[in-house]
Structure formats: C-alpha cells, structure tokens
Motif scaffolding. Structure first.
Motif, mmCIF file in Angstrom:
data_model
loop_
_atom_site.group_PDB
_atom_site.id
_atom_site.type_symbol
_atom_site.label_atom_id
_atom_site.label_comp_id
_atom_site.label_asym_id
_atom_site.label_seq_id
_atom_site.Cartn_x
_atom_site.Cartn_y
_atom_site.Cartn_z
ATOM 1 N N GLY A 1 0.798 -1.222 0.000
ATOM 2 C CA GLY A 1 0.000 0.000 0.000
ATOM 3 C C GLY A 1 0.830 1.270 0.000
ATOM 4 O O GLY A 1 0.372 2.322 -0.460
ATOM 5 N N THR A 2 2.072 1.187 0.478
ATOM 6 C CA THR A 2 2.934 2.369 0.498
ATOM 7 C C THR A 2 3.383 2.765 -0.908
ATOM 8 O O THR A 2 3.898 3.862 -1.101
ATOM 9 C CB THR A 2 4.182 2.152 1.387
ATOM 10 N N LEU A 3 3.162 1.886 -1.887
ATOM 11 C CA LEU A 3 3.555 2.193 -3.268
ATOM 12 C C LEU A 3 2.655 3.239 -3.906
ATOM 13 O O LEU A 3 3.050 3.924 -4.834
ATOM 14 C CB LEU A 3 3.564 0.920 -4.118
ATOM 15 N N GLY A 4 1.405 3.325 -3.443
ATOM 16 C CA GLY A 4 0.511 4.344 -3.977
ATOM 17 C C GLY A 4 -0.662 3.815 -4.769
ATOM 18 O O GLY A 4 -1.412 4.591 -5.352
ATOM 19 N N ALA B 1 -2.704 4.375 -9.031
ATOM 20 C CA ALA B 1 -2.223 5.642 -9.593
ATOM 21 C C ALA B 1 -0.725 5.611 -9.888
ATOM 22 O O ALA B 1 -0.271 6.225 -10.855
ATOM 23 C CB ALA B 1 -2.540 6.790 -8.646
ATOM 24 N N VAL B 2 0.059 4.888 -9.090
ATOM 25 C CA VAL B 2 1.510 4.865 -9.292
ATOM 26 C C VAL B 2 1.882 4.148 -10.589
ATOM 27 O O VAL B 2 2.947 4.370 -11.143
ATOM 28 C CB VAL B 2 2.235 4.231 -8.078
ATOM 29 N N GLU C 1 10.442 5.187 -8.184
ATOM 30 C CA GLU C 1 10.663 5.878 -6.917
ATOM 31 C C GLU C 1 9.930 5.176 -5.783
ATOM 32 O O GLU C 1 10.478 5.022 -4.681
ATOM 33 C CB GLU C 1 10.196 7.329 -7.007
ATOM 34 N N ALA C 2 8.715 4.761 -6.017
ATOM 35 C CA ALA C 2 7.923 4.086 -4.986
ATOM 36 C C ALA C 2 8.565 2.754 -4.592
ATOM 37 O O ALA C 2 8.639 2.423 -3.397
ATOM 38 C CB ALA C 2 6.489 3.870 -5.474
ATOM 39 N N GLU D 1 9.598 -3.564 -11.648
ATOM 40 C CA GLU D 1 10.379 -3.049 -10.522
ATOM 41 C C GLU D 1 10.009 -3.712 -9.201
ATOM 42 O O GLU D 1 10.866 -3.892 -8.335
ATOM 43 C CB GLU D 1 10.194 -1.520 -10.389
ATOM 44 N N LEU D 2 8.741 -4.076 -9.032
ATOM 45 C CA LEU D 2 8.297 -4.698 -7.787
ATOM 46 C C LEU D 2 9.032 -6.010 -7.519
ATOM 47 O O LEU D 2 9.267 -6.369 -6.371
ATOM 48 C CB LEU D 2 6.782 -4.940 -7.814
#
Length: 169
Positions: free
Chosen positions: A23-26, A29-30, A39-40, A130-131
């Motif tokens: 959830g901290t990734l956004g 929308a990210v 960046e996330a 990237e994840l």
C-alpha cells in the motif's frame, strides 16, 4: 550456489503486513507513470531495509505467492489491451510484469480479479517489473549479499499447474 532448501527456512509475513507494505507504493495511480513506480519501489526497498532481515525475506515469500496465485490461464491468455493489433498476446515476461502490476495496485484490486478476467484485462497494458526486485535490493542493502533464496512458490509464468490445467502432462 543457490540454496535449494532455502524456502524451508524463509519466514512468511502476514498477508495484512504484506498488503500494508504494498500500500505504500501508492496503488493503481503509481502505475500510470514509470518514474513514480521506480521511486515508490525504491522507497519500499529502503523501508524494508530498516527492518529485520526476516521481514525482507517474508516479503519476498508473500510476493512470490501472490504472483503464483495470479498465474492462471484465464489471465495469461488475455490480449494486451491498447495494443496496436488485437492479436497481441502477452509473452511470459509480459504476463509476469502484468501480474506484478496487479499486486502493485493493492489488495482490493488483487482480490477483485479472481473469477473476473475482465478486471485483470486493463492491467495487461501496464507493467511493474520493478516490484520483483524490491526485496532483493533491501536484502542486499542490509546483508551486503545478493538474494540467493528459492521461494516456496515459483512465480514464473505457467508454473502454477492448477492455473494452467491444460498444460499438465
């Protein structure tokens, strides 16, 4: 050399903690802008690197399991949306990065696609490679060593035998 039994040693974090970190990734929308996703993911890797190594390896385990569960023919055989030609199918790598995009979008999106390929379909136009490296980068930052573990679940495309019943021998 890879530790073939490493998956027996890896801790598993709770799903709630995994989804809290994702959830901290956004959320969805990210995924719209690659630079924000990079960046996330860097931020998440840094956050994981602040905690114990067990949290990093636990995250890697949950990520592999989440991707494995999405490894299903009903999703992998969807054409790429917004492709120039309607017959542009997902390659194995494309399908993996698309599954990563579904995970990146968060728990609600992830849980909502099962049984509903039409909800998965828009993510075929998105990629979140990237994840896949977040826990590896965090692990290397903390230990100074490369990630060298086999997770319990193989998340490579078409590895989930239940998700691809027609590929069974």
């Amino acid at each position: 050399m890879r530790n073939e039994n490493a998956h027996d040693e890896l801790p598993v974090m709770t799903w709630d903690r995994f989804w809290e970190l994702v959830g901290t990734l956004g959320g969805p929308a990210v995924l719209e802008r690659c630079d924000h996703l990079e960046e996330a993911c860097e931020g998440l890797a840094q956050r994981l690197a602040l905690g114990p190594v067990e949290e990093i390896t636990g995250f890697g385990e949950r990520l592999a399991e989440a991707l494995y569960r999405l490894d299903r023919a009903e999703f992998g055989r969807l054409p790429v949306q917004d492709a120039e030609a309607p017959h542009d199918w997902q390659t194995d790598d494309h399908f993996l990065y698309t599954r990563a995009a579904v995970v990146t979008a968060g728990r609600e999106v992830y849980e909502g696609v099962f049984g509903h390929p039409e909800r998965f379909a828009p993510y075929t136009a998105l990629q979140a490679e990237e994840l896949l490296y977040v826990h590896e980068e965090a692990y290397e930052a903390v230990t100074g060593e490369e990630w060298d573990f086999l997770t319990r679940y193989d998340y490579e495309s078409c590895s989930n035998a239940e998700g691809w019943p027609d590929l069974r021998s």
